[in-house]
Design an enzyme around this catalytic site. Sequence first.
Site, PDB file in Angstrom:
ATOM      1  N   GLY A   6       6.783   1.570   9.519  1.00  0.00           N
ATOM      2  CA  GLY A   6       6.517   2.978   9.254  1.00  0.00           C
ATOM      3  C   GLY A   6       5.090   3.331   9.615  1.00  0.00           C
ATOM      4  N   ASP A  10       1.137   5.329   8.286  1.00  0.00           N
ATOM      5  CA  ASP A  10       0.061   5.121   7.315  1.00  0.00           C
ATOM      6  C   ASP A  10       0.501   5.506   5.902  1.00  0.00           C
ATOM      7  OD1 ASP A  10      -1.584   4.324   9.409  1.00  0.00           O
ATOM      8  OD2 ASP A  10      -2.348   6.350   9.743  1.00  0.00           O
ATOM      9  N   PHE A  69       3.545   5.397   4.620  1.00  0.00           N
ATOM     10  CA  PHE A  69       4.473   4.401   4.103  1.00  0.00           C
ATOM     11  C   PHE A  69       3.716   3.148   3.643  1.00  0.00           C
ATOM     12  CE2 PHE A  69       7.834   1.068   4.937  1.00  0.00           C
ATOM     13  CZ  PHE A  69       8.589   1.395   3.819  1.00  0.00           C
ATOM     14  N   PHE A  70       2.728   2.739   4.451  1.00  0.00           N
ATOM     15  CA  PHE A  70       1.900   1.608   4.033  1.00  0.00           C
ATOM     16  C   PHE A  70       1.146   1.927   2.750  1.00  0.00           C
ATOM     17  CE2 PHE A  70      -2.328  -0.463   4.185  1.00  0.00           C
ATOM     18  CZ  PHE A  70      -1.901  -1.774   3.951  1.00  0.00           C
ATOM     19  N   ASN A  71       0.717   3.192   2.608  1.00  0.00           N
ATOM     20  CA  ASN A  71       0.011   3.597   1.393  1.00  0.00           C
ATOM     21  C   ASN A  71       0.895   3.416   0.162  1.00  0.00           C
ATOM     22  OD1 ASN A  71      -0.704   5.953  -0.668  1.00  0.00           O
ATOM     23  ND2 ASN A  71      -2.563   5.448   0.465  1.00  0.00           N
ATOM     24  N   GLU A  72       2.184   3.712   0.283  1.00  0.00           N
ATOM     25  CA  GLU A  72       3.123   3.487  -0.818  1.00  0.00           C
ATOM     26  C   GLU A  72       3.141   2.023  -1.237  1.00  0.00           C
ATOM     27  OE1 GLU A  72       7.107   4.795  -1.081  1.00  0.00           O
ATOM     28  OE2 GLU A  72       6.800   6.526   0.213  1.00  0.00           O
TER      29      GLU A  72
END
Length: 578
Positions: free
Chosen positions: A199, A201, A203-206
Amino acid sequence: MERNGDCLVEDKSHPDIQVDGQGPVLTSNFVLDHAGEVVLTLNSNGLSWNLIEFIDKEHGGSSCLGIKLGSKSEAAIKFSDVYAVDFIGWGLVQETTLANARGCLLGHGSEMYRFTVHGVQRSMTQPSLWAPSVYTFGHKDMNTCQVWVDRITASLNMETGRPKSLLVIVTQRAGHAFDLMFSLTNRELNTYDGVVAVGGDGFFNEILNGLLSSRFKAPYPPAPADFVPSVENDGCVMVRVANETVAGPDSSEDNSPLLQGSTDGCGDADQGPEFSIPNKWFRFGIIPAGSTDAIVICTTGTRDPMTSALHIVLGKRVCLDIAQVVRWKTTSTSTPEDEPCVRYAASFAGYGFYGDVITESEKYRWMGPKRYDYAGTLVFLRHWSYEAEIAYLEVNSEKTSSASEKGLQSGRKRALWGLPKKSERKACRINCDVCDREPTSTPPSCHLSLLQNSDESRWMRSKGRFLSVGAAVISCRNERAPDGLVADAHLADGFLHLLLIKECPHALYLWHLTQLARKGGNPLNFDFVEHHKTPAFTFTSIGKESVWNLDGELFQAHQLSAQVFRGLVSLFASGPEV
């Protein structure tokens, strides 16, 4: 000796083993598929081979002088770039032979035993762009092939950091990744070498917040003595419950899907064995599939799914700073929160223009990635500014500024409204000496605590009307801003780049934005732009409010404080190569 056409060549049915200063060296003659006969060599660093050329002494093509190692046909691959070797049995290998003195090449195939070496090949024009490469070697003797496969396998087993167990997250709804990471026990996490996100940025933050919110314990960010919030800082910071929604910057509630379903407290008593943060082994992998993918571009040098996958397979590692953002008040009319809301960001936190663009773009999700350009145009034409007060921790310039940065400041004074001058700032690269420098203290929180209490630091303030307020953790390079917001921001130096864009005429702000969009531009070299390198800052809005953008996710906050933790997490990456 064995006759090959008109030539006699030495038949090496068994590998030769020699010893040099770096350990045993293995050599054998093989046929390299689609190349010809080569001398293959294995040493402690990797494999290398030289093509064997048959040369006619009289250039007539009727006789053979002997064997020559052609330096132009030499090639090599390091074991750090090899991820597999396979014995594939009996089959066809395509050879290339020199037919006559004119140098005409003719190919023919022979059946023999084969093994393949799988590795990485870098683009000649874009070294950061990787592609898988396969080399097939053939030999008439099966035992020779097996000896080489065993030796290469043994060398690959000595390569450290290669992941064997990865958690790949596939989601079904917003906030699903956060819930999955938050619910994993330490015992479960310790069974994985890392987690892979497919994904962007956001999605990575999630995933990042799901991991850190329930496990990472650190003091709240430092603040000036007159900063309003006053809470006990016991070092246990967790994400609080916030099951609310938000429609835009005028709403008083927070829509973050990351916070839905989370729980209060300082951890789960049933977590099991400790999962340390920072973790020397556990890494995050990102296969880019988002709208911007700034984190992937900054850590691998390219926005290419195959390159990212190869970084993961090879077990590459790079440390990444993480910003902790603590909200003390949601709106100007809300009461101070009993327990501050904590979020983490890996690339950027932005207010004003950056938040308004994300808010506006949500109305046009049907447009896909183009919605950001459209929303950005609308927000630019609106040209809203917001009053706020920012305080930031200024650290001794000898520690935070390079000579080129000082040159940039003096250049700005010489040409306040003139053409921006190109700076000589050095961007973060693979094996960066800034990021690889040993920190002064081991725990991430101690680094900032020492800076705050040092005689070489002090709190500075900036108050006024701003088109945007931004804090870049990394350079934030992307396709719309090829050099990023801050070209020389580093991945793991323990500093944020605070960018304050003061209210200015439309034309000048457009000039600033065009500099951002241009390779080699100087978007910071304007007198209405403040650029401060700091480990921590506070923010309080005054009057009309915008919304914060944390790694592409909306975050409502009237008053917040932020700090950066140096190298808090690791990614499967090695940094840009150019």
